[in-house]
Scaffold this active site. Structure first.
Site, PDB file in Angstrom:
ATOM      1  N   ASN A 185      -1.872  13.650  11.007  1.00 12.68           N
ATOM      2  CA  ASN A 185      -1.802  14.746  10.042  1.00 12.68           C
ATOM      3  C   ASN A 185      -0.749  15.706  10.568  1.00 12.68           C
ATOM      4  O   ASN A 185      -0.856  16.166  11.696  1.00 12.68           O
ATOM      5  CB  ASN A 185      -3.181  15.431   9.980  1.00 12.68           C
ATOM      6  N   GLY A 186       0.289  15.969   9.783  1.00 14.54           N
ATOM      7  CA  GLY A 186       1.330  16.885  10.231  1.00 14.54           C
ATOM      8  C   GLY A 186       2.704  16.266  10.036  1.00 14.54           C
ATOM      9  O   GLY A 186       2.858  15.315   9.272  1.00 14.54           O
ATOM     10  N   GLU A 244      -1.395  35.867 -10.230  1.00 20.50           N
ATOM     11  CA  GLU A 244      -2.500  34.949  -9.923  1.00 20.50           C
ATOM     12  C   GLU A 244      -2.948  34.184 -11.174  1.00 20.50           C
ATOM     13  O   GLU A 244      -3.211  32.981 -11.119  1.00 20.50           O
ATOM     14  CB  GLU A 244      -3.655  35.747  -9.287  1.00 20.50           C
ATOM     15  N   GLU A 252      -1.257  25.577 -12.051  1.00 19.86           N
ATOM     16  CA  GLU A 252      -1.858  24.603 -11.123  1.00 19.86           C
ATOM     17  C   GLU A 252      -2.738  23.588 -11.827  1.00 19.86           C
ATOM     18  O   GLU A 252      -2.666  22.403 -11.557  1.00 19.86           O
ATOM     19  CB  GLU A 252      -2.781  25.337 -10.129  1.00 19.86           C
ATOM     20  N   ARG A 258      -9.334  17.924  -0.770  1.00 18.66           N
ATOM     21  CA  ARG A 258      -8.177  18.569  -0.135  1.00 18.66           C
ATOM     22  C   ARG A 258      -6.865  18.021  -0.659  1.00 18.66           C
ATOM     23  O   ARG A 258      -5.812  18.588  -0.387  1.00 18.66           O
ATOM     24  CB  ARG A 258      -8.256  18.391   1.380  1.00 18.66           C
ATOM     25  N   LYS A 272      -2.830  30.124 -11.482  1.00 14.45           N
ATOM     26  CA  LYS A 272      -4.024  29.321 -11.786  1.00 14.45           C
ATOM     27  C   LYS A 272      -3.742  28.396 -12.960  1.00 14.45           C
ATOM     28  O   LYS A 272      -4.070  27.222 -12.946  1.00 14.45           O
ATOM     29  CB  LYS A 272      -5.177  30.275 -12.108  1.00 14.45           C
ATOM     30  N   CYS A 276      -3.744  15.741   4.480  1.00 12.67           N
ATOM     31  CA  CYS A 276      -4.293  14.525   5.085  1.00 12.67           C
ATOM     32  C   CYS A 276      -5.687  14.787   5.660  1.00 12.67           C
ATOM     33  O   CYS A 276      -5.923  15.815   6.288  1.00 12.67           O
ATOM     34  CB  CYS A 276      -3.389  14.039   6.197  1.00 12.67           C
ATOM     35  N   LYS A 317      -5.667  20.994  -1.000  1.00 13.40           N
ATOM     36  CA  LYS A 317      -6.479  22.204  -0.838  1.00 13.40           C
ATOM     37  C   LYS A 317      -5.986  23.034   0.344  1.00 13.40           C
ATOM     38  O   LYS A 317      -5.937  24.245   0.283  1.00 13.40           O
ATOM     39  CB  LYS A 317      -7.944  21.808  -0.629  1.00 13.40           C
ATOM     40  N   HIS A 359      14.133  43.147 -18.510  1.00 15.35           N
ATOM     41  CA  HIS A 359      15.243  42.905 -17.576  1.00 15.35           C
ATOM     42  C   HIS A 359      15.555  41.420 -17.461  1.00 15.35           C
ATOM     43  O   HIS A 359      16.192  40.989 -16.500  1.00 15.35           O
ATOM     44  CB  HIS A 359      14.904  43.505 -16.205  1.00 15.35           C
ATOM     45  N   TRP A 402      -1.489  12.580   2.331  1.00 21.02           N
ATOM     46  CA  TRP A 402      -0.734  13.373   1.351  1.00 21.02           C
ATOM     47  C   TRP A 402       0.721  13.214   1.780  1.00 21.02           C
ATOM     48  O   TRP A 402       1.137  13.706   2.821  1.00 21.02           O
ATOM     49  CB  TRP A 402      -1.176  14.831   1.405  1.00 21.02           C
TER      50      TRP A 402
END
Ligand code: M6R
Length: 603
Positions: free
Chosen positions: A98-99, A476, A483, A27, A480, A2, A598, A499, A74
């Protein structure tokens, strides 16, 4: 997550609020809204979807208002609808939040049983209703804000405006919030991020948790008052001039911020090395000389957690110091064993990630030192840590973190070399410069990776593999790709394939195999196992290997020479490009991928 922007002053609040919200778009959010005080009424305009939808409505109405608040939401509680979008308002107040209010559901039931009505499914509206209830009892805004805030649990930031005045009120608990001031223009601002206020508010205040801020605009001045929850005056805030610039908000010649940020890496690497080895940062690292902790607790989320895994490797191999790297959302609830003299090391680009902040708080409560590797100076993590190692990445706009990862790892490496006392080794500076040059070469010759992407982008799934220091890079690389390209991708230690994950291999699965010079034969055998099961193979490995050329369907050759510790970063940049090109071919929203934010300021 947010985004919040508020304005009060002699000008029209609409411009700075919408500009501020646009700057925070990166964000991540799914609806947007604004509340403007016009003719002593609180007028709310809100809309689901992109900020452009809201801008369109505002364009139609052309409102003018001296006081207003805006928000990009968000979704956490309640679907993505206009009703659930913020601000939430009534005949007295409007609030943005926000929260998360953790006890929202029980409070809502209680308030409903008392006859209060709700228009949305959000937890945020509970705060508005509480505030209204307490105000009706006391007729005192500050008291009511304090009481409503003391009634709720969880981490939140609120900004409140009222019908009766042009004041902006705000307060927070473990959530980002800054207050801005432009004395010359008699303007006050509030935001969840100082970046939204660049060019508007030269002076910025960082209130601490549970400090109520009240901005008062008089005909002669703008004044910011700070109060404790018992309404006594507070001095628990920090002040700073806003030194940020707007350069980061343009893409330059690049199609996406992500691409721009990948290309920024060579310069930033050299700059960081110069800062910590030769310039002002040297003193910060010199304090680490011969430093030894009995144990390092590294915690972080997402990409920053992967950076932690690489850094752990440095601490172990170079310093022979023990450490663990834990996912922050796990560490905070596992009742970790933390002993005195141990050190918490928190890694975060934003410095506002809720789970990482909670780990820092936990370590602080246990009485151990908090070190941070952080990008945003002045962020909550920065302010709460005992020692900060800034990564100096500048603003990172792309939701998919690229340059921050590289600089987090490099900062960790420099810390490790500082503890070893080897910052003056000529080889160190050379190694870092070489890394920068090799990444620059990779940036210049990006077409090769693009060609590989063209051949594999339609495949069903991707398995990234690597051993030792390349294992975190496989994690990573996979993160990426998933995402930004919305495709299934997983990272594995190459030796782990047999395995379990090898069951997935068929001609529709691509194995992105990182083959470093270390454990070369063993890693090659792992690739052979995939090839035997008809998987498609992309090898990222050392130059001029006939064996790798023969084995792979596509061979991305890199020069590992001279980079004994830093080659994982070179490999990682190749994977950043690969993810970027695959996403580009799939036509996804690369800079603002779906469902992502973000900075994850809720747990
Ligand atoms: O701001 P932080 O570094 O604390 O953020 C941590 C993660 O949320 C972040 O790295 C996330 O995984 C990115 N989207 C990765 O690209």
């Amino acid at each position: 997550m947010c985004g919040i922007v508020g304005y009060s002053g002699p000008g029209n609040s609409v411009g700075p609020i919408i500009e501020g919200l646009s700057r925070l778009e990166y964000r991540g959010y799914d609806s947007a809204g604004i509340c403007l005080k016009i003719d002593n009424q609180l007028q709310i305009i809100k809309k689901e979807g992109k900020l452009d939808n809201l801008k369109f409505l505002i364009e139609e109405q052309k409102p003018f208002s001296h006081t207003g608040i805006g928000h990009t939401r968000w979704a956490t509680h309640g679907a993505v609808t206009s009703d659930n979008a913020h601000p939430h308002g009534n005949e007295l107040f409007a609030v943005v939040h926000n929260g998360i209010i953790e006890n929202a559901s029980s409070l809502k039931k209680e308030l409903q049983s008392e006859g209060f009505q709700f228009k949305s499914q959000t937890d945020s509206e509970v705060f508005l209703v509480l505030l209204t209830k307490f105000f009706k009892q006391s007729n005192d805004v500050l008291k009511s804000i304090s009481k409503a805030f003391s009634t709720i649990t969880g981490n939140s930031a609120f900004v409140i405006i009222e019908k009766a005045s042009d004041k902006l009120y705000c307060l927070k608990r473990s959530a980002p919030l800054v207050v801005g001031e432009n004395k010359e223009k008699r303007e006050a601002f509030v935001s969840s991020d100082p970046f939204a206020l660049v060019g508007f508010a030269p002076r910025i205040y960082f209130p601490q948790d549970e400090v109520i801020c009240e901005s008062v605009i008089s005909p002669v001045e703008v004044k910011i008052n700070f109060y404790e929850l018992d309404l006594s005056p507070s001095n628990r805030y920090k002040f700073q001039t806003n030194a940020m610039t707007l350069d980061a908000t343009t893409k330059g010649p690049y199609e996406h911020f992500m691409l721009k940020e990948i290309h920024e890496q060579p310069k930033l690497i050299n700059k960081l090395a110069a800062y910590y080895i030769k310039n002002e940062g040297r003193k910060i690292l010199d304090d680490l000389r011969n430093f030894e902790a009995p144990f390092w607790h590294l915690t972080a989320c997402g990409t920053a957690w992967h950076a932690g895994l690489v850094i752990k490797n440095f601490f172990e191999q170079i310093n022979r110091q023990r450490s663990s790297v834990e996912i922050a959302s796990e560490f905070r609830y596992k009742n970790p064993i933390i002993k005195k003299e141990e050190v918490g090391l928190f890694i975060s680009q934003s410095g506002e990630t809720a789970d990482t902040l909670a780990c820092q708080e936990l370590c602080a409560q246990k009485g151990i030192s908090s070190f941070s590797i952080v990008n945003v100076e002045g962020s909550t993590l920065f302010r709460n840590s005992n020692k900060n190692f800034l990564i100096h990445a500048g603003v990172e706009i792309g939701v998919a973190s690229t340059k921050a990862f590289t600089l987090q790892v490099l900062t960790g490496y420099l810390m490790s070399r500082a503890m070893e006392g080897s910052l003056d080794d000529a080889d160190l500076f050379k190694e870092i410069q070489l890394l920068s040059t090799r990444i620059e070469e990779l940036c210049a010759g990006g077409d090769k990776i693009k060609e590989v992407a063209e051949k594999i982008y339609y495949n069903k799934g991707f398995i990234f593999t690597g051993r030792g220091k390349y294992f975190p890079i496989s994690l990573e690389g996979a993160l990426k790709l998933k995402e930004i390209a919305y495709v299934h991708a997983e990272g594995y230690a190459a030796g782990e394939l047999k395995h379990g994950p090898i069951a997935l291999i068929d001609e529709d699965i691509v194995n992105i195999a990182i083959v470093g010079p270390e454990l070369f034969e063993k890693t090659v055998s792992n690739v052979e196992e995939v090839k035997a099961r008809r998987g498609k193979i992309v090898v990222i490995g050392p130059r001029n290997s006939e064996e790798l050329r023969h084995l792979s369907d596509f061979y991305i050759e890199l020069d590992f020479e001279g980079l004994p510790n830093l080659s994982p970063l070179l490999v990682n940049v190749a994977l950043q490009f690969l993810a970027y090109h695959i996403a580009f071919l799939k036509g996804t929203d690369i800079d603002k991928p779906r469902n992502l934010a973000k900075s994850v300021t809720v747990e």
